[in-house]
Design a protein around this motif. Sequence first.
Motif, PDB file in Angstrom:
ATOM      1  N   ALA A 456      -4.071  10.128   1.842  1.00 27.77           N
ATOM      2  CA  ALA A 456      -4.030   9.896   3.287  1.00 27.77           C
ATOM      3  C   ALA A 456      -2.933  10.756   3.908  1.00 27.77           C
ATOM      4  O   ALA A 456      -2.058  11.291   3.216  1.00 27.77           O
ATOM      5  CB  ALA A 456      -3.784   8.417   3.592  1.00 27.77           C
ATOM      6  N   VAL A 457      -3.010  10.881   5.229  1.00 29.56           N
ATOM      7  CA  VAL A 457      -1.969  11.528   6.027  1.00 29.56           C
ATOM      8  C   VAL A 457      -1.503  10.513   7.052  1.00 29.56           C
ATOM      9  O   VAL A 457      -2.331   9.933   7.778  1.00 29.56           O
ATOM     10  CB  VAL A 457      -2.485  12.807   6.711  1.00 29.56           C
ATOM     11  N   VAL A 458      -0.194  10.271   7.124  1.00 33.05           N
ATOM     12  CA  VAL A 458       0.338   9.257   8.036  1.00 33.05           C
ATOM     13  C   VAL A 458       1.368   9.887   8.961  1.00 33.05           C
ATOM     14  O   VAL A 458       1.940  10.938   8.657  1.00 33.05           O
ATOM     15  CB  VAL A 458       0.979   8.084   7.258  1.00 33.05           C
ATOM     16  N   LYS A 474       2.088   2.067   2.927  1.00 36.05           N
ATOM     17  CA  LYS A 474       1.407   0.848   2.442  1.00 36.05           C
ATOM     18  C   LYS A 474       0.586   0.182   3.535  1.00 36.05           C
ATOM     19  O   LYS A 474      -0.381  -0.528   3.255  1.00 36.05           O
ATOM     20  CB  LYS A 474       2.440  -0.139   1.908  1.00 36.05           C
ATOM     21  N   ALA A 475       0.978   0.439   4.803  1.00 38.11           N
ATOM     22  CA  ALA A 475       0.222  -0.140   5.915  1.00 38.11           C
ATOM     23  C   ALA A 475      -1.080   0.600   6.165  1.00 38.11           C
ATOM     24  O   ALA A 475      -1.944   0.116   6.899  1.00 38.11           O
ATOM     25  CB  ALA A 475       1.078  -0.133   7.181  1.00 38.11           C
ATOM     26  N   ASN A 476      -1.248   1.770   5.542  1.00 39.79           N
ATOM     27  CA  ASN A 476      -2.470   2.554   5.699  1.00 39.79           C
ATOM     28  C   ASN A 476      -3.556   1.977   4.790  1.00 39.79           C
ATOM     29  O   ASN A 476      -3.329   1.707   3.609  1.00 39.79           O
ATOM     30  CB  ASN A 476      -2.188   4.021   5.336  1.00 39.79           C
ATOM     31  N   ALA A 477      -4.773   1.806   5.319  1.00 45.34           N
ATOM     32  CA  ALA A 477      -5.848   1.162   4.567  1.00 45.34           C
ATOM     33  C   ALA A 477      -6.203   1.930   3.300  1.00 45.34           C
ATOM     34  O   ALA A 477      -6.430   1.320   2.238  1.00 45.34           O
ATOM     35  CB  ALA A 477      -7.078   1.022   5.461  1.00 45.34           C
ATOM     36  N   HIS A 482      -5.691   1.907  -2.872  1.00 38.04           N
ATOM     37  CA  HIS A 482      -5.356   2.527  -4.157  1.00 38.04           C
ATOM     38  C   HIS A 482      -4.171   1.845  -4.835  1.00 38.04           C
ATOM     39  O   HIS A 482      -3.940   2.049  -6.029  1.00 38.04           O
ATOM     40  CB  HIS A 482      -5.055   4.021  -3.968  1.00 38.04           C
ATOM     41  N   LEU A 483      -3.423   1.061  -4.077  1.00 32.49           N
ATOM     42  CA  LEU A 483      -2.281   0.358  -4.666  1.00 32.49           C
ATOM     43  C   LEU A 483      -2.634  -1.075  -5.075  1.00 32.49           C
ATOM     44  O   LEU A 483      -1.858  -1.720  -5.812  1.00 32.49           O
ATOM     45  CB  LEU A 483      -1.115   0.324  -3.675  1.00 32.49           C
ATOM     46  N   VAL A 502       3.704   6.754  -7.632  1.00 32.17           N
ATOM     47  CA  VAL A 502       3.208   6.731  -9.014  1.00 32.17           C
ATOM     48  C   VAL A 502       3.008   5.277  -9.415  1.00 32.17           C
ATOM     49  O   VAL A 502       3.921   4.474  -9.377  1.00 32.17           O
ATOM     50  CB  VAL A 502       4.189   7.429  -9.965  1.00 32.17           C
ATOM     51  N   VAL A 503       1.727   4.921  -9.790  1.00 32.72           N
ATOM     52  CA  VAL A 503       1.403   3.528 -10.160  1.00 32.72           C
ATOM     53  C   VAL A 503       0.904   3.484 -11.595  1.00 32.72           C
ATOM     54  O   VAL A 503       0.496   4.500 -12.172  1.00 32.72           O
ATOM     55  CB  VAL A 503       0.344   2.961  -9.213  1.00 32.72           C
TER      56      VAL A 503
END
Length: 503
Positions: A456-458, A474-477, A482-483, A502-503
């Motif tokens: 994404a781009v925020v 994290k507020a981006n859908a 993905h998280l 990194v998850v």
Amino acid sequence: MHVATWVQAEYGTGAALTVPEGTEPVLDEAERRRVSTELRAKDRAKPAVRYRMRDWLVSRQRYWGSPIPVLYGDDGAVLPVPEAELPVVLPRDVRITGEGGSPLARHEAFLRARDPREPGRAARRETDTFDTFWDSSWYFLRYCSPKFEGGPVAEDAASSWLPVDQYVGGIEHAVLHLLYARFFHKALIDLGYLPRSTPREPFARLLSQGMVCMQTRCVREPDGRPTWLYPEQVDEQGRSRVDGRKVELGRVEKMSKSKKNVVDPDAIVARYGADTVRTFVLFAAPIDAELAWSEEGIEGAHRFLSRVYRLVRQIAVALPTLASSAANVGSSSPEARALRRLVHRVIRRVTDDIDRRQHLNTAIAALMELSHAIGIAFDETRGGEPSRGLAAAVREGTEALVHMLSPFAPHLADELWATLGGEGFLVERPWPVWDEALVEEDEIEIGVQVNGRLRAVVRLGADADEETALAVAKANAAISAHLAGKSVRKVVYVPRKILNVVV
């Protein structure tokens, strides 16, 4: 190659040295000096400098050019014109017949001369003139002191002006004119005509401009040979205005008299004005790239300048105050602040494009963007009771636009400057300066990666820290998807550039 092979190639087969096998085949400067010293000590060879140069034919059989100051005695002797008789001046009554050969050779008064060894003896004057490169090889020096009569250039002027800061010329100059200019420059220093302190290189910076190209047009003769036509010799149906034959369109090539793919600049200027032609040429392509001439491009440049002309005249009537005050634009509406940010960013961009990058086409593109934004903002000031700040921002932007337009369209810009109430010529005024605080972004866009892949781009504050950037991400859908159900092992944040989770 092997050192021994190199020595043989340099000094002949009888000069080979015994060199251990495996010696490094490439010789550096120290190794070359060692080999030369050893060969000289053995009296087998001596070092020499070899230049890959060709003779320069400096004479031309024509009238126009610098006369070559040489006389020929009746005994065949080649004699220099006495210094007291210099310079040799071209006659003004020469007849240009087009018959070939130098017209000066048919001018008896110019041809006849006296033998300086015996004034009573006749001599013949050289009728060839110098190649134009002979003059262009040092003209830049003469510009330093054009009225100086004691030599090519006054020493104090040469010390003040040289080297030339910026040289602009076609690419063919790099292999002809500039080569000769360097010869002349260095020779004049060595001969004492220029101060010894003069830099050995005459030009500090070179910009090779691109060629102007245009499509060729021709009709075919019975034997297949092309007869080239000027653009105006072709009608709207693609036929020759000369004899009605079907015209064949050829390649887009460098403009040349032989191919007749040229335009009459006087006719273009008469129709559109010099400012339009200059703006089109500088906008159509980067200055160092080829430019394809097009009538549509000329029309586009003309429309842009016409829009600016109408807009500035309207603003001059509606917002007549010159030199907007900082108080008017300081505490203003979001619309005014946005316009001011754009104005100052364009000032920075145009300044950099002209001065450092030399990308004049993108500078003009930025001015087009600015004029469009000013037009929208000006319409807002007329739609109701305008805020004082927006009106001042429009006025400020208009003054900057007109000033930055002056290098490309100086006649129009000076007229519009006078319309705005300005005095004098813009070329004499200080260049606009941007405000660093205004060119900084309030918000920026950054890419957000998950395990190294862009997801994404925020948008976030330009000075946002890692914690803030992560919260926005994290507020981006797309990022939250993905998280989901995963634990964050590591966060890599490069301010203003990227965030990698990194998850």
